[in-house]
Design an enzyme around this catalytic site. Structure first.
Site, PDB file in Angstrom:
ATOM      1  N   LYS A  12     -52.042 -17.161 -47.266  1.00  0.00           N
ATOM      2  CA  LYS A  12     -53.115 -18.156 -47.427  1.00  0.00           C
ATOM      3  C   LYS A  12     -54.016 -17.825 -48.618  1.00  0.00           C
ATOM      4  CE  LYS A  12     -50.850 -19.539 -44.817  1.00  0.00           C
ATOM      5  NZ  LYS A  12     -49.756 -19.113 -43.927  1.00  0.00           N
ATOM      6  N   GLY A  46     -33.897 -21.660 -47.395  1.00  0.00           N
ATOM      7  CA  GLY A  46     -34.566 -21.901 -46.116  1.00  0.00           C
ATOM      8  C   GLY A  46     -35.798 -22.762 -46.309  1.00  0.00           C
ATOM      9  N   GLY A  47     -35.757 -23.988 -45.786  1.00  0.00           N
ATOM     10  CA  GLY A  47     -36.900 -24.910 -45.931  1.00  0.00           C
ATOM     11  C   GLY A  47     -37.717 -24.999 -44.661  1.00  0.00           C
ATOM     12  N   HIS A  84     -69.972 -38.778 -40.314  1.00  0.00           N
ATOM     13  CA  HIS A  84     -69.508 -39.485 -41.501  1.00  0.00           C
ATOM     14  C   HIS A  84     -70.193 -38.912 -42.733  1.00  0.00           C
ATOM     15  CE1 HIS A  84     -68.188 -42.758 -44.056  1.00  0.00           C
ATOM     16  NE2 HIS A  84     -69.424 -42.848 -44.517  1.00  0.00           N
ATOM     17  N   GLU A  91     -49.941   2.413 -33.591  1.00  0.00           N
ATOM     18  CA  GLU A  91     -49.480   1.596 -34.725  1.00  0.00           C
ATOM     19  C   GLU A  91     -48.821   2.515 -35.757  1.00  0.00           C
ATOM     20  OE1 GLU A  91     -49.147  -1.703 -35.747  1.00  0.00           O
ATOM     21  OE2 GLU A  91     -48.259  -0.663 -37.452  1.00  0.00           O
ATOM     22  N   GLU A 132     -31.719 -26.014 -47.933  1.00  0.00           N
ATOM     23  CA  GLU A 132     -31.984 -26.007 -46.484  1.00  0.00           C
ATOM     24  C   GLU A 132     -30.736 -26.451 -45.721  1.00  0.00           C
ATOM     25  OE1 GLU A 132     -34.275 -25.211 -44.059  1.00  0.00           O
ATOM     26  OE2 GLU A 132     -32.817 -26.142 -42.715  1.00  0.00           O
ATOM     27  N   ILE A 183     -34.998 -17.029 -44.366  1.00  0.00           N
ATOM     28  CA  ILE A 183     -34.193 -17.603 -43.292  1.00  0.00           C
ATOM     29  C   ILE A 183     -34.296 -16.796 -42.008  1.00  0.00           C
ATOM     30  CG2 ILE A 183     -32.566 -18.933 -44.657  1.00  0.00           C
ATOM     31  CD1 ILE A 183     -30.680 -16.629 -44.600  1.00  0.00           C
ATOM     32  N   GLY A 213     -50.855  -5.870 -38.377  1.00  0.00           N
ATOM     33  CA  GLY A 213     -49.431  -6.196 -38.312  1.00  0.00           C
ATOM     34  C   GLY A 213     -48.953  -7.088 -39.447  1.00  0.00           C
ATOM     35  N   ASP A 272     -44.171 -11.711 -31.283  1.00  0.00           N
ATOM     36  CA  ASP A 272     -42.864 -11.996 -31.891  1.00  0.00           C
ATOM     37  C   ASP A 272     -41.722 -11.259 -31.193  1.00  0.00           C
ATOM     38  OD1 ASP A 272     -44.237 -13.502 -33.719  1.00  0.00           O
ATOM     39  OD2 ASP A 272     -43.529 -12.423 -35.494  1.00  0.00           O
TER      40      ASP A 272
HETATM   41  P1  FAD Z   1     -46.662  -8.124 -35.793  1.00  0.00           P
HETATM   42  O1  FAD Z   1     -47.754  -8.820 -36.479  1.00  0.00           O
HETATM   43  O2  FAD Z   1     -45.335  -8.051 -36.463  1.00  0.00           O
HETATM   44  O3  FAD Z   1     -47.188  -6.671 -35.453  1.00  0.00           O
HETATM   45  C1  FAD Z   1     -46.365  -5.705 -34.842  1.00  0.00           C
HETATM   46  C2  FAD Z   1     -46.885  -4.330 -35.201  1.00  0.00           C
HETATM   47  O4  FAD Z   1     -46.165  -3.356 -34.443  1.00  0.00           O
HETATM   48  C3  FAD Z   1     -46.658  -3.968 -36.674  1.00  0.00           C
HETATM   49  O5  FAD Z   1     -47.894  -3.584 -37.241  1.00  0.00           O
HETATM   50  C4  FAD Z   1     -45.673  -2.810 -36.634  1.00  0.00           C
HETATM   51  O6  FAD Z   1     -45.919  -1.847 -37.645  1.00  0.00           O
HETATM   52  C5  FAD Z   1     -45.952  -2.207 -35.250  1.00  0.00           C
HETATM   53  N1  FAD Z   1     -44.811  -1.478 -34.681  1.00  0.00           N
HETATM   54  C6  FAD Z   1     -43.514  -1.907 -34.584  1.00  0.00           C
HETATM   55  N2  FAD Z   1     -42.764  -0.963 -33.955  1.00  0.00           N
HETATM   56  C7  FAD Z   1     -43.602   0.062 -33.649  1.00  0.00           C
HETATM   57  C8  FAD Z   1     -43.438   1.314 -33.004  1.00  0.00           C
HETATM   58  N3  FAD Z   1     -42.259   1.699 -32.512  1.00  0.00           N
HETATM   59  N4  FAD Z   1     -44.504   2.122 -32.884  1.00  0.00           N
HETATM   60  C9  FAD Z   1     -45.736   1.743 -33.359  1.00  0.00           C
HETATM   61  N5  FAD Z   1     -45.952   0.568 -33.981  1.00  0.00           N
HETATM   62  C10 FAD Z   1     -44.906  -0.262 -34.110  1.00  0.00           C
HETATM   63  N6  FAD Z   1     -48.192 -17.119 -38.142  1.00  0.00           N
HETATM   64  C11 FAD Z   1     -49.179 -18.017 -37.975  1.00  0.00           C
HETATM   65  O7  FAD Z   1     -49.601 -18.248 -36.833  1.00  0.00           O
HETATM   66  N7  FAD Z   1     -49.746 -18.655 -39.040  1.00  0.00           N
HETATM   67  C12 FAD Z   1     -49.317 -18.444 -40.313  1.00  0.00           C
HETATM   68  O8  FAD Z   1     -49.838 -19.052 -41.246  1.00  0.00           O
HETATM   69  C13 FAD Z   1     -48.263 -17.504 -40.513  1.00  0.00           C
HETATM   70  N8  FAD Z   1     -47.818 -17.237 -41.758  1.00  0.00           N
HETATM   71  C14 FAD Z   1     -46.810 -16.312 -41.914  1.00  0.00           C
HETATM   72  C15 FAD Z   1     -46.349 -16.057 -43.202  1.00  0.00           C
HETATM   73  C16 FAD Z   1     -45.335 -15.132 -43.396  1.00  0.00           C
HETATM   74  C17 FAD Z   1     -44.836 -14.867 -44.805  1.00  0.00           C
HETATM   75  C18 FAD Z   1     -44.795 -14.421 -42.282  1.00  0.00           C
HETATM   76  C19 FAD Z   1     -43.719 -13.383 -42.483  1.00  0.00           C
HETATM   77  C20 FAD Z   1     -45.261 -14.666 -41.014  1.00  0.00           C
HETATM   78  C21 FAD Z   1     -46.262 -15.622 -40.807  1.00  0.00           C
HETATM   79  N9  FAD Z   1     -46.732 -15.912 -39.540  1.00  0.00           N
HETATM   80  C22 FAD Z   1     -47.717 -16.845 -39.373  1.00  0.00           C
HETATM   81  C23 FAD Z   1     -46.169 -15.253 -38.343  1.00  0.00           C
HETATM   82  C24 FAD Z   1     -47.102 -14.139 -37.840  1.00  0.00           C
HETATM   83  O9  FAD Z   1     -47.314 -13.211 -38.878  1.00  0.00           O
HETATM   84  C25 FAD Z   1     -46.475 -13.447 -36.641  1.00  0.00           C
HETATM   85  O10 FAD Z   1     -46.142 -14.416 -35.670  1.00  0.00           O
HETATM   86  C26 FAD Z   1     -47.447 -12.448 -36.018  1.00  0.00           C
HETATM   87  O11 FAD Z   1     -47.789 -11.442 -36.942  1.00  0.00           O
HETATM   88  C27 FAD Z   1     -46.820 -11.801 -34.774  1.00  0.00           C
HETATM   89  O12 FAD Z   1     -47.716 -10.895 -34.245  1.00  0.00           O
HETATM   90  P2  FAD Z   1     -47.230  -9.649 -33.361  1.00  0.00           P
HETATM   91  O13 FAD Z   1     -48.459  -8.936 -32.939  1.00  0.00           O
HETATM   92  O14 FAD Z   1     -46.274 -10.094 -32.339  1.00  0.00           O
HETATM   93  O15 FAD Z   1     -46.368  -8.742 -34.360  1.00  0.00           O
END
Ligand code: FAD
Length: 576
Positions: A159, A287-288, A552, A142, A310, A377, A148, A420
């Site tokens: 939240k 962005g909505g 209930h 990490e 939006e 967005i 993340g 993601d």
């Molecule tokens: P990430 O959480 O992005 O983690 C990836 C990690 O990889 C990061 O820590 C990064 O530092 C690390 N990394 C990247 N490249 C390298 C590298 N080369 N070497 C070492 N480490 C690296 N989702 C929900 O389900 N519910 C919600 O309520 C929600 N609210 C959100 C609100 C906001 C404002 C945002 C921006 C997102 C929200 N999400 C929500 C989306 C959610 O945060 C993501 O879908 C989720 O974090 C994805 O998880 P991930 O493990 O794929 O990636």
């Protein structure tokens, strides 16, 4: 050669640090080992030591500014010197680990593992724990913080803000409940402090879980070398990790929109929105979608005059149209102005530190003067710098995200991608589930990722929960359906709580009664949707639900009533 300098780590692993001193300015010559500037966080300071010699060609920060670990600090035109050690320390405070790291010669070591995972977000860290539980030797790399985006910049901090907004809103109507809250005021510093405390507590919890499960966590930026080798680089060390299998879980990052004026100082993104100590009078949210609307409700509850612009015909356009219409109406009543079918064309600087958002709506150009613009967005997968090209790992057809099969395996056997970075559904629980599917396949079990029953929770006021098909998509798929609807206002618990807005809709196959999907807008919707997710996942029927006893008085009774309603037999509502 241009060398961009970032802090990489911050004192005491803080989320952000303050620049206390700047030793070098643009045009200054620097040698490796020179102290460039100093940072302070959690009462610990840390110098940023140059690991290059050359000339400072850009300085991006000023004293007093707050920065995160990978924010650019300055650029040096010159050459890198890897064994840099500091010439002098201008701090009397106890040096942090980052400081010692700067003094050491870069260490090279090799770690052997069964599975190496890149990225410790909810995809990567959950996969790491699962694999370790199944007996794998796991290395997790990490570059920033475990948890993340979800824990540090996404789900959890938003939240916490939602909760502060709810408390503030409830206190404003305390008299309705026979309570009197005099001298009510909002202290954003305390709001942010509480959010940071929650994040820190959860981060420590994940670190503890990883350690207890025997996962080796490396702090560094990872790069793929070949199918079985990953290089993890830190300023002072390089670790070569060999592994039988790899998982890429590098997540996503905020996209910089190609809108003229998007770089103005009044324009912020979601990361900055989570750190605003001083609230603007007016804010335009561009962005909505889910993130945009959550922030719109939060800041509106905090008293900011919020407008949303939006592009689509509806806000939260991925939801059931009835839900979209209901939340639109609620937002308008709350005072949030919404411009739909509106395309932002530019952001212009204006008088009095304001800016103007220029957008086109139905062929008419409109102008909104505002103090702040929150860009919401989109995000893009983090793939740059990973070295996936040299291994021949294919991207999705739209070139966004890593292509995977139903086992979460990429086009290169033995290398998996989750979360993601696959650009499939940008949700934390999807990332975690994909991680578990990948690990099960890695451990020899054949198991597919199934997206039929993925719930979404949207934390507007009231909340929204959706799962499976909506009316429109079910009909498009050729189902004959029956829909059970029940208003939240007919539920005793909701009325007792003073939260009577919203409804539930259950969509079921007419003939078999099999539940295909559901949508809820109302109190506790994000929790209630779990019941219906189980129903969609296990193909339960309306009968399975209405023959179950619901406690209930609870908001969950709306599920029972809607299932009855789908057969025209609601007990507490006429006309469903
Ligand atoms: P990430 O959480 O992005 O983690 C990836 C990690 O990889 C990061 O820590 C990064 O530092 C690390 N990394 C990247 N490249 C390298 C590298 N080369 N070497 C070492 N480490 C690296 N989702 C929900 O389900 N519910 C919600 O309520 C929600 N609210 C959100 C609100 C906001 C404002 C945002 C921006 C997102 C929200 N999400 C929500 C989306 C959610 O945060 C993501 O879908 C989720 O974090 C994805 O998880 P991930 O493990 O794929 O990636």
């Amino acid at each position: 050669m241009k060398i961009d300098i970032t802090a990489k780590t911050l004192p005491k692993n803080a989320a952000e640090a303050k620049i206390t001193k700047i030793h070098k300015q643009i045009g200054d010559e620097v040698q490796s080992g020179d102290s460039l500037l100093e940072l302070e966080a959690n009462k610990a300071s840390m110098p940023i030591i140059s690991q290059a010699r050359g000339t400072i060609t850009a300085l991006y920060v000023e004293a007093g500014q707050k920065v995160k670990a990978d924010d650019p600090l300055c650029t040096i035109e010159g050459e890198e010197v890897l064994d840099a050690s500091p010439k002098q320390s201008s701090t009397d405070d106890k040096p942090s680990l980052g400081y010692f790291a700067g003094m050491m010669k870069p260490q090279k070591k090799t770690v052997a593992s069964d599975l190496c995972i890149i990225g410790a977000g909810p995809g990567g860290y959950v996969a790491a724990i699962k694999a370790a539980q199944l007996g794998c030797r796991v290395v997790l790399i990490e570059k920033e913080h475990v948890g993340g985006t979800c824990l540090n910049w996404g789900c959890i901090p938003t939240k916490c803000m939602v909760r502060s907004a709810e408390v503030y809103t409830t206190l404003q109507s305390a008299e309705d409940y026979g309570c009197f809250a005099d001298y009510l005021r909002l202290d954003m510093r305390r709001v942010l402090q509480r959010k940071d405390e929650v994040v820190t507590q959860l981060r420590q919890g994940i670190e503890h879980l990883l350690s207890e499960n025997g996962v080796t966590v490396l702090s560094g930026t990872a790069e793929l070398v070949d199918r079985n080798t990953v290089l993890s680089k830190q300023s002072s060390s390089e670790t070569t990790v060999t592994a039988k299998k790899l998982i890429i879980a590098t997540g996503s990052r905020i996209t910089n929109p190609p809108i003229p004026g998007a770089q103005l100082k009044q324009v912020i993104n979601s990361d900055i929105a989570l750190q605003l100590e001083a609230l603007p009078v007016k804010m335009v949210v561009v962005g909505g979608g889910v993130v945009g609307m959550e922030f719109a409700f939060i800041f509106s509850s905090f008293g900011v005059n919020v407008s949303v612009v939006e592009y689509a015909d509806q806000i939260l356009s991925n939801c059931d149209p009835d839900i979209c219409a209901e939340i639109y109406q609620i937002a308008i009543e709350k005072g949030i102005k919404i411009y739909r079918h509106a395309m932002v064309e530019a952001i212009l600087p204006a008088q009095d530190d304001q800016c103007v958002v220029v957008f086109k709506q139905d062929d008419e150009v409109k102008y909104l003067a505002t103090d702040m613009v929150l860009m919401s967005i989109g995000r893009e997968p983090v793939i740059a710098g990973l070295g996936f090209e040299k291994l021949g790992i294919e991207l999705n057809d739209n070139k966004k995200g890593i292509k995977v099969n139903e086992h979460m395996e990429t086009s290169v056997p033995g290398i998996y991608a989750i979360g993601d970075v696959t650009n499939r559904m940008l949700l934390a629980h999807v990332a975690s589930h994909q991680g578990i599917v990948a690990v099960r396949n890695i451990m020899g079990e054949s198991c597919d990722m199934d997206y039929t029953a993925v719930p979404s929770a949207i934390f507007t006021e009231p909340e929204i929960g959706i799962v499976g098909l909506n009316e429109e998509t079910a009909r498009k798929k050729g189902y004959d359906i029956t829909v059970g609807k029940f208003p939240v206002g007919a539920n005793g618990k909701a009325l007792a709580m003073g939260e009577s807005r919203g409804f539930i809709k259950i969509i079921a196959e007419e003939k078999s009664g099999t539940i295909l999907g559901a949508a809820i807008i109302g109190p506790h919707a994000s929790d209630l949707i779990a019941d219906l997710t189980l129903a969609v996942n296990r193909k339960l029927t309306l009968r399975d639900i209405y023959e179950t006893i619901y406690a209930h008085p609870t908001t969950a009774e709306i599920i029972h009533e809607a299932a009855l309603g789908a057969e025209g037999r609601s007990l507490h509502f006429v006309g469903s």
